[in-house]
Design a protein around this motif. Sequence first.
Motif: not given
Length: 455
Positions: A317-326, A351-360
């Motif tokens: 949830r935390t990482e998704m909130e930061e990536l939601r604008p993208l 956190g790096l794992l979750v962020r990079n998978l979702i951001e990719n």
Amino acid sequence: MLLMLLGTLGVVMSAAGWLSYRAGLQEAGEMFDARLVQSTRVLVSLVDEPLSELNAYPGEPIVLRGWHGEAQGVGEALAFDDGHAYENKLAFQVWDTKQRLLLRSDSAPTTPLAVAEPGFSDVVIEGARWRTFTLRSSNGRWFQSAELADIRQELATDIAGGTLLPLLLALPLMALVIWWSVALATRSLRGLSMEIGQRHPERLVPLDPADVPREAQGLVSAINGLLQRLDVALARERNFVADAAHELRTPISALKVHADNARHAIDEQDRVQSQELLGISIERVERLASQLLSLSRAESLGGARAHSRLDLDALVRTEMEELRPLAERKNQEIQLTLEGAQLWGDEFALGLLVRNLIENALRYTPAGGVIEVRTSSTGTHAVLTVEDSGPGIPEDERERVFDRFYRRLGGGSDGSGLGLAIAAEAVTAHGGRIHLGGAARLGGLVARVELPLDT
């Protein structure tokens, strides 16, 4: 070690000498006490009856003369045909019932050697200590035998000296043997220390344990293990620096070009276009630098195991909130299915794992696409699944995309090729597995990560 061994030997021998002296003094005391009793009984048997036959006592006691002379040394040096040098350290007296001195040796004083009571006693006469034994005969006379206490001390000293002196004389030889043994045993260690001290920092080949003593084999093995890990870490750092320098060169060059174009623009339209391109280049350099730092941090974790309890759902949830604008910028739909997965792990790395998978997934999925993120638990593993409706990755490239800076041709994104590499490092650090496959429902790529619950 040499000083410690010699010091220990010195203390042990000193203690042995003291114990020998005390034991010798006790044994000498027992032997001389027995001799005093025997001498007194012999004196009684020899002179008690003759003294009874005397009708009158003379005015002066009878004095028996002993050997007098100068003698030095030990053993036979003190013995002569007509006596012994120690005669003056032995004395005896005979007293009648009226406390008159009847007989004495010339080494005895004219005063009583001890009080008129049967048994042993220790007395001091004219500054000298005497050990005495008193016996009363059947005729009522008092027979007293005595010897100077220094006889016993001399005998005890001779016994202790005879025990300790050979050890003291052997001490220099023992020191030499110990020094030689220690030097021989530590020769290989000194050579090993010299080899380590003179070795170049870049030369990390293992040490040769062939000539190392068995007691130091564990130390050499540990050092070799450390050298191997250092070699791997330094190689990784060298590759990282080389790759980072190579990857940063192109965007920085583009940044300089756009900055020059904006500065030398002919009209407002060219200046605005150059500024827009300059902003895009800055964002790309910023993202690349951020991902390089994240990759370095993920690699530095190695196989280290963290010990904090984490809620994978909250992390997603935390990482998704930061990536939601993208996602909003590309009008993408994000679907979350969180089933309460918890595990032990490092919060930063996960956190790096979750962020990079979702951001990719967000970057490679076209505008208006769908990204689904799911968490679950199998009882032994926490599972994170990221599925998208993007173009996917051909099966023959699904292993290569985990290499650093690898970018697919025609992938439709200007990524740096580090996202999946960072994810793989984080998964490896936690002892997990990551698998890429085709998304059956959304038609794009699905990334499935399994992490042990007890990591």
